[in-house]
Design an enzyme around this catalytic site. Structure first.
Site, PDB file in Angstrom:
ATOM      1  N   CYS A   2     -13.426   7.769  -0.247  1.00 42.12           N
ATOM      2  CA  CYS A   2     -14.275   8.228   0.843  1.00 42.12           C
ATOM      3  C   CYS A   2     -15.736   8.063   0.440  1.00 42.12           C
ATOM      4  O   CYS A   2     -16.049   7.720  -0.697  1.00 42.12           O
ATOM      5  CB  CYS A   2     -14.020   9.701   1.163  1.00 42.12           C
ATOM      6  SG  CYS A   2     -12.308  10.077   1.589  1.00 42.12           S
ATOM      7  N   GLY A  75     -12.309  10.160  -3.726  1.00 44.82           N
ATOM      8  CA  GLY A  75     -11.518   9.767  -4.881  1.00 44.82           C
ATOM      9  C   GLY A  75     -10.044  10.060  -4.710  1.00 44.82           C
ATOM     10  O   GLY A  75      -9.532  10.202  -3.606  1.00 44.82           O
ATOM     11  N   ILE A 294      -9.090 -14.975  -8.102  1.00 43.00           N
ATOM     12  CA  ILE A 294     -10.125 -15.769  -7.442  1.00 43.00           C
ATOM     13  C   ILE A 294     -10.639 -16.838  -8.397  1.00 43.00           C
ATOM     14  O   ILE A 294     -10.734 -16.615  -9.614  1.00 43.00           O
ATOM     15  CB  ILE A 294     -11.285 -14.880  -6.938  1.00 43.00           C
ATOM     16  CG1 ILE A 294     -12.189 -15.659  -5.984  1.00 43.00           C
ATOM     17  CG2 ILE A 294     -12.058 -14.280  -8.082  1.00 43.00           C
ATOM     18  CD1 ILE A 294     -13.137 -14.766  -5.201  1.00 43.00           C
TER      19      ILE A 294
END
Length: 629
Positions: A2, A75, A294
């Site tokens: 959050c 968290g 990636i």
């Protein structure tokens, strides 16, 4: 995860809902699923929610039974189920099925000691209406940041600084106008906590609480946990005595981080740390783990996707490899916006990109962050022992060798041997604390002096922090308490939250951290074999070829990119606005650009640091109000 924020007007003025909402809206990316507010005269608390556990329930703010304790929380609390059982047995009543409500009830029982009972990554604020006190807390390792501004009339806090700046009483003044602070940034590549880039805005440091007495206007900051000291070498120690307990502790840390009511996956670079986390995840779940890596097209020396694919095939994961061709200058303002500060670590580029792409598939991703810090995974730790062994070589000889290597042209590849040799030799000519800092610093002492007319502020700062006569244990401790929270964990938080992705790092479990600290140093760094004990933990879980592969950092081909975009680099760094700012010596800046363009030196990372500095001023200081680019 959050985003949280709040305001207390110590002069008794009411908190305007519009102001609190503007602060909260700035944190939308951290929690796009819901918003919540608590307003009571001179206090306001707010949050943005990314729903992970008890998705349909657990709206924030959260309260105790009589609603005298109000909590906003960012968290995950991994031991919340055990805490709920203990608190219920004591007579507490829960309204939700999530993890955050445990904090409100813990505060009832333990007051400022409540964070000691939490196992997880968190930043929270608990308002005690009866006592008129506010408790802020940051988790032990600093995975979830919290920032605050304080004066005689106002206390404001938020998960990100940009939210603080939405409050009209919070000033926007740069600390980097001071050449001393600017020299620190150029040396470290970040601003060491508890300072931030803004005057009067501070970071609450890992393992600390802040208690505000709203009746008196006084605050106190206290540690509730101290990072463990690193055990020295013990030549009688045997790896076999440590492997089972480390493996079990890591397995438990992974198991706890698999608790989620939303799709979950993992970053997989193909290196030891992330591969080991994925191997343990695969053992602990009945589902095929989704993994993501990636790479950058045309830059083989930076591309680890082939190794990630090998691990994925071995473990049988559902693997996605993203190959991208980003333009660094296009990403620059986005990254600076999310960091709220100049931030020179260019590995933020691939971290940001892989987070964006991963979020298209899952909401939570486990990472291998922290393995190098716990188990001595960097070559510079071996370099420190080597310097001590070669102490009989006169420093003038090291300085001569450094000058000779410095005259040779540098390439922009990942493992350029000339750059590595030059950096080692330059460091080896100095005392150990300065040598180590020279291997990690961004601009060397001479470059900082040319740019700012300041002497070696960074080296002196680090040497003062680490102490008078350091050994390798002290260096490991310093790395864990500076570079890890101020760079790596900030990077992980900002880049994942920018994509509304929750990143979880099992290596950062504080019980595992405490165990790792007790492991004798020679079982971590065994000769030149880094992370020796962790490699032994991985035997049988991963192929030896992956375990023993030479470490490859997570980076981007920045040197090559900025040679291609050198015209844009000049446009930003040598602009009229940058000249009028007067922060840096323009001839020194132009020298860096010219040396980089010509191929004489690879200043890619240094130019990136200057680009983030100038872009930060443009976005956060020059503008009437910071606005997302």
């Amino acid at each position: 995860m959050c985003g949280i924020c709040g305001v207390i007007h110590l002069d008794g003025a009411p908190v305007a809902k519009a102001t609190l909402q503007a602060m909260n809206d700035t944190l939308f990316h951290r929690g796009p699923d819901d918003a919540g507010y608590h307003l009571a005269d001179h206090i306001g608390l707010a949050m943005r929610r990314l729903s992970i556990i008890d998705v349909a329930g657990s709206p924030q703010p959260l309260y105790n039974e009589d609603q005298q304790v109000t909590v906003v929380f960012n968290g995950e609390i991994y031991n919340f189920q055990a805490l709920r059982q203990q608190l219920t047995a004591k007579g507490h009543t829960f309204r939700t099925g999530g993890d955050g409500e445990t904090i409100a009830h813990l505060y009832e029982d333990h007051s400022t000691d409540a964070p000691k009972h939490l196992r997880g990554q968190f930043a929270f604020a608990a308002w005690d209406a009866a006592q008129e006190k506010l408790l802020l807390a940051c988790d032990r390792m600093g995975q979830k940041p919290i920032y605050y501004y304080y004066d005689a009339q106002t206390f404001v806090f938020a998960s990100e600084i940009k939210a603080l700046l939405r409050h009209p009483r919070v000033p926007r003044q740069s600390i980097l106008d001071d050449p001393h602070n600017l020299a620190l940034y150029l040396s470290y590549g970040y601003i060491p906590a508890p300072q931030t880039a803004f005057k009067h805005i501070h970071a609450l440091q890992p393992g600390h609480t802040l208690l505000l007495n709203a009746a008196t206007g006084k605050i106190g900051v206290q540690p509730y946990w101290q990072p463990p000291q690193i055990a020295p070498a013990d030549r009688s120690a045997q790896a076999a005595d440590w492997v089972p307990q480390i493996r079990e502790a890591l397995l438990e840390a992974v198991r706890l981080r698999l608790i989620a009511d939303v799709p979950l996956g993992a970053f997989l670079s193909g290196g030891l740390d992330s591969s080991l986390i994925v191997a343990l995840m695969q053992r602990e779940t009945n589902h095929t783990v989704k993994t993501f890596s990636i790479g950058f097209a045309g830059e083989d020396s930076f591309d680890e996707t082939i190794y990630a694919r090998q691990v994925a095939d071995y473990l049988g994961t559902d693997h996605t490899a993203f190959i991208v061709e980003p333009h660094a200058m296009d990403l620059l303002p986005k990254l600076v916006w999310h960091y709220d500060a100049p931030f020179a670590d260019s590995s933020a580029i691939p971290t940001f990109l892989v987070s964006e792409l991963t979020r298209q598939h899952v909401t939570v991703a486990l990472t291998g962050d922290g393995g190098d810090e716990l188990f001595a995974g960097y070559d510079r730790f071996y370099a420190a022992t080597l310097v001590q062994k070669l102490g009989m070589i006169p420093r003038p000889l090291w300085q001569m060798a450094s000058g000779l290597l410095g005259a040779l042209p540098e390439g922009t590849g990942y493992a350029n041997r000339l750059k590595r040799a030059g950096r080692f030799v330059r460091g080896a000519s100095q005392p150990l604390a300065y040598a180590y800092f020279d291997w990690v610093r961004l601009f060397d002492a001479e470059q900082v002096q040319q740019l700012t007319q300041q002497r070696d502020i960074g080296g002196a700062h680090f040497a003062g922090f680490i102490g008078g006569d350091p050994d390798l244990s002290a260096i490991l401790y310093a790395n864990m308490t500076t570079y890890l929270p101020d760079d790596l964990l900030i990077k992980a938080d900002r880049c994942s939250m920018a994509a509304s992705l929750e990143a979880r790092a099992p290596f950062m479990d504080h019980e595992l951290v405490e165990l790792a600290a007790r492991v004798p140093l020679n079982l971590k760094l065994n000769g030149r074999n880094t992370k020796y004990i962790l490699k032994e933990v991985a035997r049988g879980l991963l192929p030896d070829a992956i375990i023993d592969r030479k470490k490859h950092g997570f980076g981007a081909p920045l040197g090559a990119w900025l040679r291609q975009d050198s015209g844009l680099v000049r446009d930003v760094l040598l602009s009229q606005q940058a000249r009028q700012r007067g922060l840096l010596s323009m001839p020194a800046v132009e020298k860096l650009i010219t040396e980089h363009e010509s191929g004489q030196r690879d200043h890619g990372y240094r130019l990136w640091a200057l680009l983030t500095l100038e872009t930060w001023y443009h976005l956060f200081v020059d503008a009437p109000q910071p606005v997302m680019p």
